[in-house]
Motif scaffolding. Structure first.
Motif, PDB file in Angstrom:
ATOM      1  N   ILE A 111     -63.335 117.862  95.335  1.00  0.00           N
ATOM      2  CA  ILE A 111     -64.492 116.643  94.702  1.00  0.00           C
ATOM      3  C   ILE A 111     -64.781 116.729  93.118  1.00  0.00           C
TER       4      ILE A 111
ATOM      5  N   ASP B  39     -65.731 114.772  89.059  1.00  0.00           N
ATOM      6  CA  ASP B  39     -65.466 112.819  88.275  1.00  0.00           C
ATOM      7  C   ASP B  39     -65.703 113.399  86.737  1.00  0.00           C
TER       8      ASP B  39
ATOM      9  N   THR C 201     -69.178 104.999  95.080  1.00  0.00           N
ATOM     10  CA  THR C 201     -69.950 105.674  95.771  1.00  0.00           C
ATOM     11  C   THR C 201     -69.900 106.831  96.869  1.00  0.00           C
ATOM     12  N   VAL C 202     -70.985 107.663  97.137  1.00  0.00           N
ATOM     13  CA  VAL C 202     -70.243 109.101  98.254  1.00  0.00           C
ATOM     14  C   VAL C 202     -69.322 108.513  99.369  1.00  0.00           C
ATOM     15  N   SER C 203     -70.273 106.822  99.765  1.00  0.00           N
ATOM     16  CA  SER C 203     -69.886 106.344 100.858  1.00  0.00           C
ATOM     17  C   SER C 203     -68.456 106.241 101.008  1.00  0.00           C
TER      18      SER C 203
ATOM     19  N   LEU D 108     -70.034 113.966 104.754  1.00  0.00           N
ATOM     20  CA  LEU D 108     -70.083 114.360 103.394  1.00  0.00           C
ATOM     21  C   LEU D 108     -71.891 114.300 102.581  1.00  0.00           C
ATOM     22  N   GLU D 109     -72.272 112.840 102.611  1.00  0.00           N
ATOM     23  CA  GLU D 109     -73.346 112.516 102.193  1.00  0.00           C
ATOM     24  C   GLU D 109     -74.428 114.488 101.888  1.00  0.00           C
TER      25      GLU D 109
ATOM     26  N   MET E  76     -72.933 116.617  99.971  1.00  0.00           N
ATOM     27  CA  MET E  76     -73.112 116.359  97.865  1.00  0.00           C
ATOM     28  C   MET E  76     -74.653 115.908  97.631  1.00  0.00           C
TER      29      MET E  76
ATOM     30  N   TYR F  63     -66.600 108.852  91.740  1.00  0.00           N
ATOM     31  CA  TYR F  63     -66.251 110.510  92.334  1.00  0.00           C
ATOM     32  C   TYR F  63     -64.570 110.692  92.764  1.00  0.00           C
TER      33      TYR F  63
END
Length: 494
Positions: free
Chosen positions: A345, A347, A376-378, A391-392, A395, A423
């Motif tokens: 992951i 950016d 968003t991470v979601s 995952l949240e 992170m 992301y």
């Protein structure tokens, strides 16, 4: 530049490539034809010998190790012939990430990066010994010789590297990459090839070495090759350098020596273990064949991304796997946990940073494995098919560690920065990379027999030899050491 262009010097075909190079700027003369009675010579396990060419130094294999082994001999006035099995020069080296683990070079000193080879060795030796490497003295010798080889590569052959100042801030202190960045060896190997040709080295492709040639006393006296275009070609040489790569792509050898890794794929088809077969046929000893083969990502560039920008490597369940600033740690963890694959992951710090060209190339070439951009991470978790809460949490923990500049979980030291949207995530698979076992040599790269005595006129370098631990660095360094040894043995001059 298409990789096939790398060998246009031999593009006229195998037979004519021996006589000259396809690039007019680097034409060389053919090796001389031998004279005299050859009835006392024999090729191991082969029909009678009939020499076609006569040279001082024959190098089998044209990767970084082989080309580096040709440097000092040709500079000393010896005739050198490099013969390659494939239709392209460069071997696996040309297809690699282009990263060279080295320190204390002039480029690094000028950038104000000060780490000695001894310090590098002390920092990394435990990992080599933990892997089971027994020839630690050979590995240490290669790593400590790497700066001299690299400086010679730059000063004498015009190899171009990115200025270490460009990634000095929060980046690696023991790495050089090609001028064009990760995944591009052109600016390193193309000048090396051309300068070697200008100095008198002759190249040929599509010739597979099938046997070593012995004289009437049983001493190494050359090698036999087969070619679909030229048939059988015998070369007489005063010194034979075997630089054909390791065995990580040879499934039978992996099954015999590293059965726990036989179900892994391999990053290249070229490492077929030819050196083991050739050298063993004349009594050479082997070492460390049971040492695990190095594993890495099947996307070579991405293996190194964590040293140049922040990213998180997570499992299919969204859990962080290992420190991301270690090129092999995540692949090893993935194999150990029998996960099959992992996600990286990242950016815009990666896609727009110092290795943006590498990121753009990989994101285009591996678009089928890429997700993002996600705001968003979601959304990212959904695209990766990972539970969002897992995952949240990963992170959040990573970003907190980066803000504190302390990674208590895995000990990451480089690129201690948080990730911010948008992301992206890239799926990667662990594959076999370089084998660390191979032909046994002394520290000067002379091939040894079972009694650890040198086999006259025979040398081995790169991943073909046991103890190669750091990719291009130890391939080039061991080739350089080999060339120096050959010059000393043939001329009596150090």
């Amino acid at each position: 530049m298409d990789r096939r262009s790398f060998v246009k010097l031999a593009g006229a075909g195998a037979a004519s490539a021996v006589a000259g190079l396809g690039l007019t700027a680097c034409v060389t003369q053919a090796p001389s034809a031998p004279t005299g009675d050859v009835r006392s010579y024999s090729a191991v396990g082969q029909p009678a010998v009939s020499f076609d060419y006569n040279v001082d130094v024959l190098v089998v294999g044209s990767g970084m190790a082989g080309l580096s082994a040709a440097m000092l001999p040709v500079e000393s006035g010896l005739s050198v012939l490099v013969m390659e099995r494939e239709d392209l020069l460069g071997g696996e080296s040309y297809e690699s990430s282009g990263v060279i683990r080295v320190c204390d070079t002039q480029l690094q000193k000028q950038a104000g990066i000060g780490q000695s080879p001894s310090a590098f060795w002390q920092r990394n030796k435990d990992s080599y010994l933990k892997a089971g490497l027994t020839l630690a003295n050979r590995a240490e010798s290669m790593l400590k010789s790497a700066p001299e080889w690299l400086d010679h590569l730059v000063d004498e052959y015009g190899a171009s590297f990115a200025d270490p100042k460009s990634y000095k801030q929060d980046g690696p202190v023991d790495i050089l990459v090609s001028f064009s960045g990760l995944g591009d060896t052109e600016m390193i190997m193309l000048p090396l090839r051309d300068k070697l040709a200008e100095k008198g080295v002759t190249f040929t492709t599509e010739h597979e070495c099938v046997a070593l040639v012995l004289d009437g006393t049983g001493a190494i006296a050359g090698a036999r090759f087969t070619s679909g275009k030229a048939g059988t070609v015998d070369v007489r040489a005063r010194a034979v350098v075997v630089a054909t790569g390791g065995y990580s792509a040879n499934q039978l050898m992996v099954h015999a020596n590293n059965p726990d890794q036989e179900l892994l794929g391999c990053c290249s088809r070229l490492s077929q273990g030819n050196a083991l077969s050739l050298c063993s046929s004349v009594g050479a000893a082997t070492a460390d064949l049971n040492v695990s083969i190095m594993v890495a990502s099947d996307v070579p560039d991405a293996t190194w991304w964590g040293m140049f920008a922040p990213l998180i490597n997570v499992s299919p369940a969204g859990k962080r796997l290992a420190r991301e600033d270690d090129a092999s740690a995540t692949a090893e963890a993935c194999v150990a946990d029998e996960l099959g694959f992992w996600w990286s992951i990242f950016d815009n710090q990666m896609s727009e940073g110092v290795q943006s060209a590498s990121a753009a190339k990989v994101m285009t070439k591996r678009a089928d494995r890429l997700v993002g951009p996600c705001d968003t991470v979601s959304d990212l978790a959904a695209a990766m098919n990972i539970p969002a809460d897992a995952l949240e949490a990963t992170m959040e923990a990573f970003n907190k560690a980066m803000e504190k500049k302390k990674d208590e979980e895995f000990g990451r030291e480089l690129q201690m920065k948080s990730l911010k949207a948008p992301y992206y995530a890239l799926k990667q698979f662990p594959v076999r990379s370089s084998s660390r076992g191979g032909v046994m040599t002394d520290e000067e790269c002379r091939v040894l027999d079972e009694l650890e005595k040198p086999i006259g006129n025979l040398y081995c370098c790169g991943t073909a030899a046991a103890g190669s631990v750091e990719g291009l660095s130890t391939c080039g360094s061991s080739g350089f050491i080999t060339g120096r040894t050959v010059v000393a043995d043939l001329t009596g001059k150090e």
